[in-house]
Design a protein around this motif. Sequence first.
Motif, short mmCIF file in Angstrom:
data_model
loop_
_atom_site.label_atom_id
_atom_site.label_comp_id
_atom_site.label_asym_id
_atom_site.label_seq_id
_atom_site.Cartn_x
_atom_site.Cartn_y
_atom_site.Cartn_z
N LYS A 15 0.81 -1.23 0.00
CA LYS A 15 0.00 0.00 0.00
C LYS A 15 0.84 1.27 0.00
N ALA A 35 -0.23 5.96 9.54
CA ALA A 35 0.73 6.80 10.28
C ALA A 35 -0.01 7.69 11.28
N TYR A 37 -2.79 6.80 12.95
CA TYR A 37 -3.06 5.92 14.10
C TYR A 37 -1.78 5.65 14.88
N ALA A 101 -6.30 1.89 17.85
CA ALA A 101 -7.18 2.07 16.68
C ALA A 101 -8.54 1.44 16.89
N ARG A 107 -11.14 6.60 16.39
CA ARG A 107 -11.47 6.46 14.97
C ARG A 107 -12.31 7.65 14.49
N GLY A 128 -5.04 3.12 3.66
CA GLY A 128 -5.44 2.67 4.99
C GLY A 128 -6.14 1.34 4.98
N ARG A 129 -7.14 1.23 5.86
CA ARG A 129 -7.87 -0.03 6.02
C ARG A 129 -9.36 0.16 5.77
N ASP A 130 -9.82 1.38 6.05
CA ASP A 130 -11.26 1.65 6.00
C ASP A 130 -11.55 2.85 5.08
N ARG A 174 -1.73 -8.88 14.11
CA ARG A 174 -2.44 -7.61 13.89
C ARG A 174 -3.63 -7.76 12.96
N ASP A 178 -7.16 -6.58 14.10
CA ASP A 178 -7.82 -5.55 13.30
C ASP A 178 -9.15 -6.04 12.76
N PRO A 185 -12.32 -2.73 10.04
CA PRO A 185 -11.74 -1.81 9.07
C PRO A 185 -10.97 -2.53 7.97
O1 CDP Z 1 2.20 -1.85 9.18
P1 CDP Z 1 0.94 -1.71 8.45
O2 CDP Z 1 1.06 -1.41 6.98
O3 CDP Z 1 -0.01 -2.79 8.74
O4 CDP Z 1 0.18 -0.64 9.14
P2 CDP Z 1 -0.36 0.79 9.00
O5 CDP Z 1 -1.07 0.99 7.71
O6 CDP Z 1 0.73 1.69 9.38
O7 CDP Z 1 -1.48 0.75 10.14
C1 CDP Z 1 -1.14 0.43 11.47
C2 CDP Z 1 -2.39 0.02 12.25
O8 CDP Z 1 -3.28 1.13 12.29
C3 CDP Z 1 -3.20 -1.12 11.65
O9 CDP Z 1 -2.73 -2.38 12.12
C4 CDP Z 1 -4.60 -0.81 12.17
O10 CDP Z 1 -4.74 -1.26 13.50
C5 CDP Z 1 -4.63 0.70 12.23
N1 CDP Z 1 -5.30 1.37 11.11
C6 CDP Z 1 -6.67 1.47 11.12
O11 CDP Z 1 -7.30 0.94 12.04
N2 CDP Z 1 -7.33 2.16 10.14
C7 CDP Z 1 -6.64 2.75 9.14
N3 CDP Z 1 -7.30 3.44 8.20
C8 CDP Z 1 -5.24 2.64 9.09
C9 CDP Z 1 -4.59 1.94 10.08
#
Ligand code: CDP
Length: 215
Positions: A15, A35, A37, A101, A107, A128-130, A174, A178, A185
């Motif tokens: 990503k 970043a 979060y 998070a 959130r 992101g995730r969501d 994670r 998550d 998310p």
């Molecule tokens: O290391 P990684 O790419 O998984 O993580 P990140 O994108 O830096 O996100 C770190 C943490 O933030 C994730 O494991 C989720 O718990 C949370 N997160 C979230 O809940 N919603 C988002 N839109 C982005 C991150």
Amino acid sequence: EKCVVAVDGPSGSGKSTVSRRLASAVDGVYLDTGAMYRAITWAVLQGGADLADPDAIAKIALETELSIGTDPLAPHFAANGTNVDAPIRGSEVTGAVSAVAAVPAVRKHLVALQRAIIAAHPRIIVEGRDIASVVAPDADLKVYLTASAAARAARRSAENATDVAATEADLARRDKLDSSRAVDPLKQASDAIEVDTTGMGIDEVVQHLLGLLNS
Ligand code: CDP
């Protein structure tokens, strides 16, 4: 005209690299919501809050002044005036971020900030995730990047110079945390285009997304 791209997916799916490259390619900005979060988590740890106390976490989160960099070549972050680019990638923050998070008030606060940043920029790639499901359901392009667990762990351990097996275990932990939330998310928006990047190089993925954007 306005162009918003939502890039969701689990850790190590590529990503961040892909989103930054895509933002540069369209002369737009880049928003790393993970970043955000992580920066809040850094402040929560600094503040000594009990990670089992959602109210204490929420209080610190809402009081933290975040500086959010959106330059795809140098997305620097600060919390309460301190640069946090290095510590937000460290194991302490990584170990606590899922818990932080998961707090609904956190959130809500960060989603509002994310929407304001999106509104302020004509061209923005949001990672992101969501993003497709919650933050920007009206995005012009929504992609969900995936890759096999082994490929994700290999990428992340190469980035961080960490052990592959330990990294794979941490990613699995994670992903599970998550995805076990009331509002998941990690759940893919039904209209997001899934791209499996397992055997693909960065350039290939970026070219593929540019093609989707122009189609
Ligand atoms: O290391 P990684 O790419 O998984 O993580 P990140 O994108 O830096 O996100 C770190 C943490 O933030 C994730 O494991 C989720 O718990 C949370 N997160 C979230 O809940 N919603 C988002 N839109 C982005 C991150």
